[in-house]
Design a protein around this motif. Structure first.
Motif, PDB file in Angstrom:
ATOM      1  N   LEU A  52     -15.130  29.642 -13.403  1.00 46.38           N
ATOM      2  CA  LEU A  52     -15.103  28.869 -12.154  1.00 46.38           C
ATOM      3  C   LEU A  52     -16.279  27.897 -12.079  1.00 46.38           C
ATOM      4  O   LEU A  52     -16.126  26.760 -11.618  1.00 46.38           O
ATOM      5  CB  LEU A  52     -15.100  29.815 -10.957  1.00 46.38           C
ATOM      6  CG  LEU A  52     -13.832  30.657 -10.805  1.00 46.38           C
ATOM      7  CD1 LEU A  52     -13.962  31.619  -9.643  1.00 46.38           C
ATOM      8  CD2 LEU A  52     -12.608  29.759 -10.633  1.00 46.38           C
ATOM      9  N   SER A 106     -15.416  25.032 -14.175  1.00 39.26           N
ATOM     10  CA  SER A 106     -14.468  24.152 -13.471  1.00 39.26           C
ATOM     11  C   SER A 106     -15.207  23.235 -12.499  1.00 39.26           C
ATOM     12  O   SER A 106     -14.849  22.059 -12.351  1.00 39.26           O
ATOM     13  CB  SER A 106     -13.441  24.982 -12.711  1.00 39.26           C
ATOM     14  OG  SER A 106     -12.537  25.563 -13.598  1.00 39.26           O
ATOM     15  N   CYS A 107     -16.248  23.772 -11.843  1.00 44.18           N
ATOM     16  CA  CYS A 107     -17.041  22.931 -10.936  1.00 44.18           C
ATOM     17  C   CYS A 107     -17.759  21.825 -11.714  1.00 44.18           C
ATOM     18  O   CYS A 107     -17.790  20.668 -11.280  1.00 44.18           O
ATOM     19  CB  CYS A 107     -18.049  23.789 -10.173  1.00 44.18           C
ATOM     20  SG  CYS A 107     -17.281  24.914  -9.004  1.00 44.18           S
ATOM     21  N   ASP A 111     -16.774  20.602 -14.508  1.00 42.76           N
ATOM     22  CA  ASP A 111     -15.730  19.685 -14.957  1.00 42.76           C
ATOM     23  C   ASP A 111     -15.374  18.708 -13.845  1.00 42.76           C
ATOM     24  O   ASP A 111     -15.167  17.516 -14.090  1.00 42.76           O
ATOM     25  CB  ASP A 111     -14.508  20.495 -15.396  1.00 42.76           C
ATOM     26  CG  ASP A 111     -13.421  19.605 -15.972  1.00 42.76           C
ATOM     27  OD1 ASP A 111     -13.748  18.715 -16.784  1.00 42.76           O
ATOM     28  OD2 ASP A 111     -12.246  19.810 -15.620  1.00 42.76           O
ATOM     29  N   PHE A 112     -15.321  19.194 -12.605  1.00 36.38           N
ATOM     30  CA  PHE A 112     -15.031  18.334 -11.460  1.00 36.38           C
ATOM     31  C   PHE A 112     -16.152  17.300 -11.278  1.00 36.38           C
ATOM     32  O   PHE A 112     -15.888  16.121 -11.045  1.00 36.38           O
ATOM     33  CB  PHE A 112     -14.876  19.177 -10.196  1.00 36.38           C
ATOM     34  CG  PHE A 112     -14.766  18.353  -8.954  1.00 36.38           C
ATOM     35  CD1 PHE A 112     -13.611  17.644  -8.675  1.00 36.38           C
ATOM     36  CD2 PHE A 112     -15.827  18.280  -8.059  1.00 36.38           C
ATOM     37  CE1 PHE A 112     -13.501  16.875  -7.530  1.00 36.38           C
ATOM     38  CE2 PHE A 112     -15.725  17.511  -6.912  1.00 36.38           C
ATOM     39  CZ  PHE A 112     -14.567  16.809  -6.646  1.00 36.38           C
ATOM     40  N   PHE A 136     -14.438  24.657 -21.372  1.00 37.77           N
ATOM     41  CA  PHE A 136     -13.436  25.708 -21.127  1.00 37.77           C
ATOM     42  C   PHE A 136     -13.383  26.688 -22.293  1.00 37.77           C
ATOM     43  O   PHE A 136     -13.006  27.842 -22.135  1.00 37.77           O
ATOM     44  CB  PHE A 136     -12.046  25.101 -20.938  1.00 37.77           C
ATOM     45  CG  PHE A 136     -11.841  24.418 -19.612  1.00 37.77           C
ATOM     46  CD1 PHE A 136     -12.847  24.347 -18.665  1.00 37.77           C
ATOM     47  CD2 PHE A 136     -10.621  23.850 -19.313  1.00 37.77           C
ATOM     48  CE1 PHE A 136     -12.646  23.724 -17.454  1.00 37.77           C
ATOM     49  CE2 PHE A 136     -10.402  23.223 -18.093  1.00 37.77           C
ATOM     50  CZ  PHE A 136     -11.422  23.165 -17.170  1.00 37.77           C
ATOM     51  N   LEU A 150      -7.376  27.517 -15.964  1.00 42.27           N
ATOM     52  CA  LEU A 150      -8.361  26.438 -16.048  1.00 42.27           C
ATOM     53  C   LEU A 150      -7.689  25.075 -16.268  1.00 42.27           C
ATOM     54  O   LEU A 150      -8.079  24.076 -15.654  1.00 42.27           O
ATOM     55  CB  LEU A 150      -9.367  26.717 -17.168  1.00 42.27           C
ATOM     56  CG  LEU A 150     -10.379  27.832 -16.900  1.00 42.27           C
ATOM     57  CD1 LEU A 150     -11.233  28.088 -18.129  1.00 42.27           C
ATOM     58  CD2 LEU A 150     -11.246  27.509 -15.695  1.00 42.27           C
ATOM     59  N   CYS A 151      -6.687  25.043 -17.138  1.00 43.51           N
ATOM     60  CA  CYS A 151      -5.968  23.778 -17.353  1.00 43.51           C
ATOM     61  C   CYS A 151      -5.194  23.354 -16.112  1.00 43.51           C
ATOM     62  O   CYS A 151      -5.108  22.156 -15.806  1.00 43.51           O
ATOM     63  CB  CYS A 151      -5.043  23.899 -18.560  1.00 43.51           C
ATOM     64  SG  CYS A 151      -5.932  23.845 -20.127  1.00 43.51           S
ATOM     65  N   ILE A 206      -6.099  24.045 -13.012  1.00 39.97           N
ATOM     66  CA  ILE A 206      -7.109  23.536 -12.073  1.00 39.97           C
ATOM     67  C   ILE A 206      -7.493  22.105 -12.438  1.00 39.97           C
ATOM     68  O   ILE A 206      -7.578  21.233 -11.585  1.00 39.97           O
ATOM     69  CB  ILE A 206      -8.349  24.464 -12.066  1.00 39.97           C
ATOM     70  CG1 ILE A 206      -8.012  25.804 -11.397  1.00 39.97           C
ATOM     71  CG2 ILE A 206      -9.529  23.808 -11.357  1.00 39.97           C
ATOM     72  CD1 ILE A 206      -9.112  26.842 -11.513  1.00 39.97           C
ATOM     73  N   ARG A 207      -7.710  21.874 -13.728  1.00 40.86           N
ATOM     74  CA  ARG A 207      -8.080  20.532 -14.209  1.00 40.86           C
ATOM     75  C   ARG A 207      -6.988  19.515 -13.855  1.00 40.86           C
ATOM     76  O   ARG A 207      -7.272  18.423 -13.358  1.00 40.86           O
ATOM     77  CB  ARG A 207      -8.308  20.571 -15.730  1.00 40.86           C
ATOM     78  CG  ARG A 207      -8.372  19.249 -16.421  1.00 40.86           C
ATOM     79  CD  ARG A 207      -9.681  18.566 -16.217  1.00 40.86           C
ATOM     80  NE  ARG A 207      -9.657  17.258 -16.880  1.00 40.86           N
ATOM     81  CZ  ARG A 207     -10.667  16.452 -16.929  1.00 40.86           C
ATOM     82  NH1 ARG A 207     -11.793  16.790 -16.368  1.00 40.86           N
ATOM     83  NH2 ARG A 207     -10.573  15.295 -17.528  1.00 40.86           N
TER      84      ARG A 207
END
Length: 198
Positions: A36, A39-40, A42-43, A55, A78-79, A81-82
């Motif tokens: 998570l 993911s943040c 990545d954002f 990832f 994860l994908c 979410i992306r």
């Protein structure tokens, strides 16, 4: 202290584990938390980075320590979410079909990497288990060479080794034992004299 505990203390150390096979890197929920956080990041990196390389870290650790299925599930999440962030927040600068193809390609690469990590981790654990099977000190009888197991029961050496490994036995007589036990027969055979029939 019991005999079983003493036997456990006398055993040589087990084959070493890699650092990422120990806590906290083998804890499922900590790895999900790391995913998570990734993911943040990545954002925050924005839409420029097409394949979120970070990832691979939580997904591969989860696949190695917790199995293929768990790693694949995390990779899919994860994908997704992306793709959701890309679609809902940043907007897709190209058609939806191209975005879907990109997402499927990212997922395929992540799946292949996850599969390889899970298989390698499983193979390494299986090899370690085989090494541990016949490791340590085996208490044997000094006369008949039977082996005492951890429960205190005695077993013939061939039966014990066969039941604890994939080794099989074939019997013969070594030259020293042949001379010791059948020396008179061998002496007669060497001299060419006829052996008496019983």
């Amino acid at each position: 202290m019991s005999e079983r505990q003493l036997t456990a203390l006398k055993r040589p150390p087990l084959p070493t584990e890699y650092f990422f096979e120990r806590f906290p890197w083998n804890n499922r929920w900590i790895l999900v938390g790391i995913a998570l956080v990734v993911s943040c990041f990545d954002f925050l990196a924005g839409p420029v980075v097409f394949f979120p390389i970070l990832f691979l870290v939580p997904v591969s650790l989860l696949a190695w320590n917790c199995g293929l299925r768990t790693g694949l599930i995390l990779g899919t999440v994860l994908c997704a979410i992306r793709f959701g962030i890309q679609y809902a927040v940043w907007g897709i600068p190209y058609t939806l079909s191209v975005a879907v193809i990109n997402a499927v390609l990212r997922l395929a690469v992540l799946y292949v990497f996850t599969f390889l990590c899970a298989k390698l981790g499983g193979t390494l654990r299986a090899l370690r288990a085989r090494v541990r099977t016949l490791e340590g000190i085996l208490p044997t009888c000094s006369f008949c060479k039977d082996i005492r197991d951890e429960e205190g029961n005695w077993h013939q050496i061939e039966a014990y080794v066969t039941s604890h490994s994939e080794a099989r036995f074939s019997h013969g007589v070594c030259p020293d034992c042949a001379e010791k036990h059948y020396g008179d027969v061998l002496a007669l055979k060497r001299s060419g004299a006829k052996q008496p029939r019983a």
